[in-house]
Design a protein around this motif. Structure first.
Motif, PDB file in Angstrom:
ATOM      1  N   ALA A  77       0.805  -1.217   0.000  1.00  0.00           N
ATOM      2  CA  ALA A  77       0.000   0.000   0.000  1.00  0.00           C
ATOM      3  C   ALA A  77       0.843   1.274   0.000  1.00  0.00           C
ATOM      4  O   ALA A  77       0.305   2.368  -0.209  1.00  0.00           O
ATOM      5  N   LEU A  78       2.150   1.156   0.217  1.00  0.00           N
ATOM      6  CA  LEU A  78       2.996   2.351   0.270  1.00  0.00           C
ATOM      7  C   LEU A  78       3.053   3.042  -1.087  1.00  0.00           C
ATOM      8  O   LEU A  78       3.018   2.377  -2.129  1.00  0.00           O
ATOM      9  N   PRO A  79       3.161   4.357  -1.091  1.00  0.00           N
ATOM     10  CA  PRO A  79       3.354   5.060  -2.366  1.00  0.00           C
ATOM     11  C   PRO A  79       4.598   4.539  -3.090  1.00  0.00           C
ATOM     12  O   PRO A  79       5.659   4.389  -2.472  1.00  0.00           O
ATOM     13  N   VAL A  80       4.478   4.263  -4.373  1.00  0.00           N
ATOM     14  CA  VAL A  80       5.563   3.603  -5.108  1.00  0.00           C
ATOM     15  C   VAL A  80       6.797   4.501  -5.245  1.00  0.00           C
ATOM     16  O   VAL A  80       7.905   4.011  -5.442  1.00  0.00           O
ATOM     17  N   ASP A  81       6.617   5.815  -5.139  1.00  0.00           N
ATOM     18  CA  ASP A  81       7.748   6.717  -5.321  1.00  0.00           C
ATOM     19  C   ASP A  81       8.250   7.320  -4.006  1.00  0.00           C
ATOM     20  O   ASP A  81       8.905   8.344  -3.978  1.00  0.00           O
ATOM     21  N   TRP A  82       7.913   6.667  -2.907  1.00  0.00           N
ATOM     22  CA  TRP A  82       8.320   7.174  -1.592  1.00  0.00           C
ATOM     23  C   TRP A  82       9.740   6.717  -1.289  1.00  0.00           C
ATOM     24  O   TRP A  82      10.030   5.508  -1.307  1.00  0.00           O
ATOM     25  N   ALA A  83      10.626   7.650  -1.004  1.00  0.00           N
ATOM     26  CA  ALA A  83      12.046   7.336  -0.782  1.00  0.00           C
ATOM     27  C   ALA A  83      12.273   6.915   0.664  1.00  0.00           C
ATOM     28  O   ALA A  83      12.578   7.733   1.532  1.00  0.00           O
ATOM     29  N   VAL A  84      12.100   5.638   0.937  1.00  0.00           N
ATOM     30  CA  VAL A  84      12.224   5.119   2.300  1.00  0.00           C
ATOM     31  C   VAL A  84      13.124   3.897   2.328  1.00  0.00           C
ATOM     32  O   VAL A  84      13.281   3.181   1.338  1.00  0.00           O
ATOM     33  N   SER A  85      13.723   3.681   3.477  1.00  0.00           N
ATOM     34  CA  SER A  85      14.390   2.407   3.771  1.00  0.00           C
ATOM     35  C   SER A  85      13.520   1.698   4.806  1.00  0.00           C
ATOM     36  O   SER A  85      13.194   2.268   5.846  1.00  0.00           O
ATOM     37  N   VAL A  86      13.125   0.472   4.507  1.00  0.00           N
ATOM     38  CA  VAL A  86      12.109  -0.215   5.310  1.00  0.00           C
ATOM     39  C   VAL A  86      12.742  -1.220   6.268  1.00  0.00           C
ATOM     40  O   VAL A  86      13.581  -2.038   5.873  1.00  0.00           O
ATOM     41  N   THR A  87      12.321  -1.147   7.532  1.00  0.00           N
ATOM     42  CA  THR A  87      12.639  -2.159   8.533  1.00  0.00           C
ATOM     43  C   THR A  87      11.322  -2.765   8.990  1.00  0.00           C
ATOM     44  O   THR A  87      10.322  -2.045   9.154  1.00  0.00           O
ATOM     45  N   GLN A  88      11.300  -4.090   9.199  1.00  0.00           N
ATOM     46  CA  GLN A  88      10.087  -4.758   9.669  1.00  0.00           C
ATOM     47  C   GLN A  88      10.318  -5.329  11.070  1.00  0.00           C
ATOM     48  O   GLN A  88      11.398  -5.862  11.362  1.00  0.00           O
TER      49      GLN A  88
END
Length: 332
Positions: free
Chosen positions: A22-33
């Motif tokens: 669901a995240l915006p496809v162009d969002w500049a993030v580094s993801v941790t779960q």
């Protein structure tokens, strides 16, 4: 260009997968779960959660406890709660603890994007896209997928119950297991804890997915529940009160599941099963009809009252394959 550290904290593989998709496809993030609140809090302390998407109902440490610990430690992460617990009091509490927004599960991509934009969390325009979709391509097993489906349905049922009883309903992580009837017998024995039980039974079926719901009360708590339901008329018995309560709770939970898997359940009339009876009387009905069951156990508690009751959804063996087919689009 630095990436925004984003933490997705939820005990369900399926819920995390849905959020990542669901995240915006162009969002500049580094993801941790993180798979529970304790893991999530540790990730925040390490600086891996400048923005946090946080579930509430988790083992080890729930979302409320994470928010309280963040406040106590002065951690400045910006938190959006994404939860199946949609009680009005749940929303009020998380906002009071510092959450910036509340989204109901499963998160709608447009609503999530609008919320991030409204809070100024999407970053400057023109930032090069960093794809996160690949993180959401892990396969989810049936048990996890169905547990999350039940979790969402459980939260909607609790919200209705909270409005009816004017209480806050404390929600557990639901248990989902495929059990032999003998194992189910043992599970009910554990729930009994030496007390006498009253159970309300209601059958359901939809597109071949069938089973029975058992709402189990400890006899010692029936009178307290009656007072909460404002039962006072001599013409309105305790049994009628339990039937009415069961219709509300079972109906809302089944409706929540049905909506997510796109079926319509037909339900039989609820009936008291083994009123003031022991455990053995409660298991006999199902023991004659199938050897295994997909058992869902939800143990509700009412805050401020010594009232606990268990909802068991017992699906037939044949239902598992049909449910798997219905959930295939989120499992793969």
């Amino acid at each position: 260009m630095s990436l925004i550290p984003l933490l997705v904290c939820d005990d369900s593989n399926m819920a995390r997968k849905q959020l990542l998709r669901a995240l915006p496809v162009d969002w500049a993030v580094s993801v941790t779960q993180a798979t529970n609140g304790r893991e999530g809090l540790e990730a925040i302390r390490r600086g891996e959660g400048e923005i946090v998407l946080l579930d509430l109902t988790m083992p080890e440490m729930d979302g409320y406890e994470v928010l309280a610990a963040m406040r106590a430690e002065g951690l400045s992460s910006r938190v959006i709660v994404v939860s199946g617990d949609v009680q009005e009091e749940a929303v009020r509490r998380v906002m009071a603890l510092g959450a910036l927004a509340f989204l109901r599960k499963p998160a709608d991509p447009q609503e999530l994007a609008d919320t991030l934009k409204r809070l100024g969390l999407l970053g400057a325009p023109g930032v090069p896209p960093v794809p996160v979709a690949s993180l959401a391509e892990t396969t989810v097993g049936f048990r996890d997928a169905f547990r999350e489906t039940v979790n969402v349905a459980m939260g909607r049922a609790a919200a209705l119950l909270a409005r009816v009883l004017k209480v806050f309903v404390q929600l557990p992580v639901p248990n989902v297991n495929i059990l032999e009837v003998g194992e189910l017998h043992m599970a009910l024995a554990d729930a009994q804890r030496g007390e006498r039980l009253t159970a309300v039974c209601q059958g359901y079926i939809g597109e071949g997915i069938a089973g029975e719901a058992l709402l189990i009360f400890h006899d010692s708590e029936v009178a307290d529940m009656a007072r909460l339901m404002r039962w006072s008329s001599s013409e309105y018995s305790e049994m009628e009160m339990l039937l009415d309560l069961s219709s509300v709770l079972i109906g809302a939970c089944l409706s929540g599941i049905a909506e997510q898997i796109d079926v319509v359940f037909s339900q039989s009339h609820p009936q008291v099963l083994g009123a003031h009876a022991g455990l053995d009387d409660l298991i006999q009905v199902n023991q004659r009809r199938w050897k295994k069951t997909l058992a869902v156990e939800i143990s509700y508690s009412l805050e401020g009252h010594d009232i606990h009751f268990d909802l068991l959804l017992l699906f037939t063996e044949d239902s598992v394959e049909l449910l798997s087919h219905k959930l295939a689009h989120v499992m793969n």
